[in-house]
Enzyme design. Structure first.
Site, PDB file in Angstrom:
ATOM      1  N   LYS A 148     -25.853 -31.527 -32.155  1.00  0.00           N
ATOM      2  CA  LYS A 148     -27.089 -31.096 -32.818  1.00  0.00           C
ATOM      3  C   LYS A 148     -28.046 -32.266 -33.037  1.00  0.00           C
ATOM      4  O   LYS A 148     -29.268 -32.099 -32.971  1.00  0.00           O
ATOM      5  CB  LYS A 148     -26.769 -30.411 -34.141  1.00  0.00           C
ATOM      6  CG  LYS A 148     -26.249 -29.010 -33.981  1.00  0.00           C
ATOM      7  CD  LYS A 148     -26.185 -28.261 -35.289  1.00  0.00           C
ATOM      8  CE  LYS A 148     -25.027 -28.685 -36.140  1.00  0.00           C
ATOM      9  NZ  LYS A 148     -24.876 -27.834 -37.346  1.00  0.00           N
ATOM     10  N   ARG A 167     -12.901 -27.658 -27.561  1.00  0.00           N
ATOM     11  CA  ARG A 167     -14.346 -27.444 -27.624  1.00  0.00           C
ATOM     12  C   ARG A 167     -14.831 -27.056 -26.227  1.00  0.00           C
ATOM     13  O   ARG A 167     -14.267 -27.483 -25.222  1.00  0.00           O
ATOM     14  CB  ARG A 167     -15.027 -28.736 -28.079  1.00  0.00           C
ATOM     15  CG  ARG A 167     -16.534 -28.650 -28.153  1.00  0.00           C
ATOM     16  CD  ARG A 167     -17.089 -29.900 -28.807  1.00  0.00           C
ATOM     17  NE  ARG A 167     -18.539 -29.938 -28.734  1.00  0.00           N
ATOM     18  CZ  ARG A 167     -19.287 -30.737 -29.485  1.00  0.00           C
ATOM     19  NH1 ARG A 167     -18.711 -31.547 -30.347  1.00  0.00           N
ATOM     20  NH2 ARG A 167     -20.596 -30.728 -29.363  1.00  0.00           N
ATOM     21  N   GLU A 195     -22.715 -25.192 -40.306  1.00  0.00           N
ATOM     22  CA  GLU A 195     -23.634 -25.955 -41.141  1.00  0.00           C
ATOM     23  C   GLU A 195     -25.055 -25.541 -40.769  1.00  0.00           C
ATOM     24  O   GLU A 195     -25.412 -25.568 -39.589  1.00  0.00           O
ATOM     25  CB  GLU A 195     -23.458 -27.458 -40.914  1.00  0.00           C
ATOM     26  CG  GLU A 195     -24.376 -28.299 -41.779  1.00  0.00           C
ATOM     27  CD  GLU A 195     -24.313 -29.791 -41.455  1.00  0.00           C
ATOM     28  OE1 GLU A 195     -24.977 -30.568 -42.146  1.00  0.00           O
ATOM     29  OE2 GLU A 195     -23.611 -30.149 -40.489  1.00  0.00           O
TER      30      GLU A 195
END
Length: 730
Positions: A462, A452, A231
């Site tokens: 983020k 992750r 994104e």
């Protein structure tokens, strides 16, 4: 100077035979002519830039037309930067460019007549076409550099004039820097190759138990298609890098394809700046895709599928407030709008929401999955919402935008993805993914979850990283304290080490909180063999040294174990400077070793003044103290050494923790120092070792009247003496 669309970028294939020296030297000359880097060079560990194009040993982009052939690249650079490269007679320059391309390749028997011609031409000339260096000289020099037989003959002084010219060009600082860069890149490429062996199981390392034999379901050679869907709402961080590298690894393992698709469905957070930075960072990591696309390319298709779900009775428009909806989903209660008619939902979606009317802005579209499923991700998730912000690609064409969970399975299926590799945080949403494919009768896509990559005392959210930027607690997304790709690169992380570490973790589903020591230890293995050695002195004390008749200088290797790194000037005089801590540790009449010079006796006067008597006959093996030093002639260069601490004090923030409660009081430490004058030649991003002090990366190179700023690079072991102390990390 000709027109340039964007920054000009030159990519060179490291394994090319011959290597494209000419374009690199010409680009280096262009950069040397300016205070800013006009041509950005990069290297690819391959024989060709494009396997589909023969002879593509280099690539030039950012000019009017992309070029992939050496001769065309050189001509294009001359066209774009004529003032620097063409000389007064461009036609003559072009003739010599053609000469370099046509006459200076092949065995010595073929090349010898051309060398004779070059030598004759230089009989009364310094350069080939002008009274200054031009592209002709650089193209010829580059062609000779790539021909071992010709180069050997020149260095043996077979051709007097040509040898004189060759020595002069070789002495130019931008030429030696370019050659050093090739050495550095080749060493880095070898390290990357070693990392690839580790990942494929051909070599065992203590740092890795990675197993890539996960058995992707229905994976067939030549048919596997993976994707990386970032994104564009922030800069690429180290966690994203793992996802991108794993997707690329499996695409290559099965001789398939990797797609890169920007999930650009939230105009409130997304910027062109972020999108551009992600593309640049992926290229720097050596990640290239078969195709680059955008979810926004499919907005109409996604809208049509949303309408289809409504018509099927599988979606409904809901005006429940966000707070109430959140509580209902938590409690497993249905929305009062859940049984809204298809006709009413269709009218509200296509008439009100699509046009962002006042009524439309109060509504969202929800998938009618379940209101009380044990998996809360399946409790009627929102799949469309109104957003009046202009989109950075589509502008005001749309006012409703789909969610990631709705888009991802649909676009994956449409674009031909066979295997969606994604982190474990999406695992509860995998049934959503499959539900959409089933309801819309789309081609099935296999999912593989991997863990992750989390690090101690490190934030990868983020949203939280943006908070640090907004609060000005860091300098930006490329701050050296940030876990972004740009942040760790600015701190001195080398791409091969980053790739090796990520691949060493593999596609495992085991969730670990990793320590940074491992990745910095791998980085040290990459930089140590190629980092030039320099000297820096902190809190200097001047010392008079007897036994030195006059000041002088000598050439010394920048790296004693790797002569290819080059040489530096080392200066000697009767006055030197040492670290105050070293001087305070000396005993009267003690014999110590001045590194790279010899032994000296310490003399202490009654008033505490310290001097030294040089004793070059002394045996350095018998001294317990070996210290760095600098001559005061010429005056050393002022530098600033910067070290950093973690941004937060807690190893792992738990849900509900407020980051503001765990901020490290001081995270940046600046220490003034002086360094040998050779550091003035360093460029931004160059990595060096200050002997006895550690590894450093140049953040702000030499500019007249300003300090050179260098960031400490962790080595995976000790804490820096000039920054964070062990007690600071408690």
């Amino acid at each position: 100077m000709g027109a340039i669309a964007d920054q000009v970028k030159l990519t060179l294939a490291l394994k090319a035979k011959p290597f494209a020296y000419g374009p690199l030297f010409i680009a280096s000359a262009v950069n040397a002519s300016s205070t800013v880097r006009l041509v950005e060079p990069s290297f690819k560990d391959a024989d060709l830039i494009s396997e589909k194009e023969a002879g593509s040993t280099a690539s030039l982009t950012g000019t009017e037309k992309q070029q992939t052939q050496v001769q065309a690249i050189i001509e294009e650079l001359v066209k774009v930067y004529p003032d620097v490269l063409a000389g007064r007679n461009q036609a003559l320059t072009n003739e010599w460019l053609a000469f370099a391309a046509d006459r200076l390749s092949g065995d010595f028997k073929k090349v010898q007549p051309a060398l004779v011609e070059l030598d004759d031409h230089l009989t009364l000339r310094t350069f080939f076409t002008d009274h200054k260096l031009t592209a002709a000289d650089l193209a010829i020099y580059g062609a000779l550099q790539g021909n071992a037989a010709a180069l050997g003959s020149i260095k043996k002084s077979t051709f007097v004039n040509l040898g004189r010219w060759h020595r002069h060009v070789s002495s130019l600082s931008f030429i030696s820097s370019a050659l050093e860069e090739i050495v550095k890149q080749n060493a880095a490429a070898k390290s990357a190759a070693k990392a690839a062996k580790t990942a494929s199981g051909n070599e065992k390392k203590q740092a890795s138990t990675a197993n890539f034999e996960i058995g992707l379901q229905d994976a067939k050679e030549g048919q596997v298609v993976t994707r990386f869907p970032p994104e564009p709402s922030g800069y690429l961080h180290i966690g994203h890098a793992k996802a991108a590298m794993l997707n690329q690894f499996f695409a290559e393992k099965y001789k398939g394809k990797l797609l890169i698709r920007f999930d650009d469905t939230n105009p409130s957070k997304e910027k062109q700046e972020y999108q551009d930075s992600i593309i640049e960072d992926l290229a720097m990591l050596g990640i290239s895709a078969e195709n680059l696309s955008y979810t926004s390319d499919h907005f109409q298709t996604l809208y049509d599928y949303a309408v289809q779900l409504i018509k099927q009775g599988d979606a409904y428009v809901d005006d429940t407030t966000q707070e109430v909806m959140r509580q209902q989903r938590m409690d497993g209660e249905p929305s009062k709008r859940r049984e809204r008619s298809v006709e009413e939902s269709l009218q509200l979606f296509t008439g009100e929401m699509k046009n962002a009317t006042e009524i439309g802005q109060q509504n969202c579209l929800r998938a009618k999955m379940s209101f009380d499923n044990a998996n809360k991700a399946m409790r009627d998730p929102v799949i469309y919402r109104v957003n009046l912000q202009p989109h950075h690609r589509t502008g005001d064409a749309w006012h409703i935008y789909p969610t990631y969970d709705f888009c991802c399975p649909i676009v994956d299926s449409i674009e031909g993805v066979t295997h969606a590799l994604r982190t474990m945080e999406y695992r509860d949403r995998n049934p959503q993914y499959e539900w959409f494919l089933h309801k819309l009768n789309l081609r099935f896509v296999h999912i593989w979850d991997f863990s992750r990559m989390n690090f101690v005392r490190t934030l990868l959210s983020k949203r939280k990283l943006q908070w640090f930027v907004d609060q000005k607690l860091v300098g930006g997304w490329d701050d050296a304290r940030f876990p972004t790709v740009r942040g760790v690169r600015r701190r001195g992380m080398q791409v091969p080490a980053l790739k090796e570490f990520i691949l060493s973790q593999g596609p495992s589903r085991n969730i670990n909180n990793l320590d940074w020591f491992g990745i910095w230890s791998m980085n040290k293995k990459v930089i140590d063999p190629i980092a030039p050695r320099h000297v820096a002195i902190v809190d200097p004390i001047k010392i008079k040294l007897s036994g030195v008749d006059k000041s002088y200088s000598e050439k010394r290797p920048k790296h004693k174990k790797n002569p290819e790194v080059g040489e530096k000037d080392t200066y000697f005089s009767a006055e030197i400077v040492l670290d105050r801590d070293d001087v305070n540790s000396f005993d009267a009449d003690e014999e110590v070793t001045l590194m790279d010079w010899g032994n000296a006796f310490v003399r202490k006067a009654a008033d505490g003044t310290v001097s030294m008597d040089l004793h070059l006959e002394g045996d350095f093996k018998k001294t317990s103290k070996k210290v760095t030093w600098l001559s005061t002639t010429p005056g050393p260069q002022e530098v600033e050494l910067v070290d950093f601490d973690y941004l937060i004090t807690k190893e792992k923030l738990e849900e509900g923790d407020d980051v503001k409660d765990f901020l490290t009081p001081q995270t940046e430490f600046r220490t003034p120092a002086i360094a040998d004058i050779n550091v003035r030649e360093l460029r931004k991003g160059d990595v060096i070792q200050f002997e006895r002090k550690g590894y450093y990366v140049v953040d702000e190179p030499f500019t007249e009247g300003k300090l050179i700023v260098l960031f400490n690079i962790p080595d995976g072991k000790a804490v820096s003496r000039y920054g964070v102390k062990p007690t600071d990390t408690k």
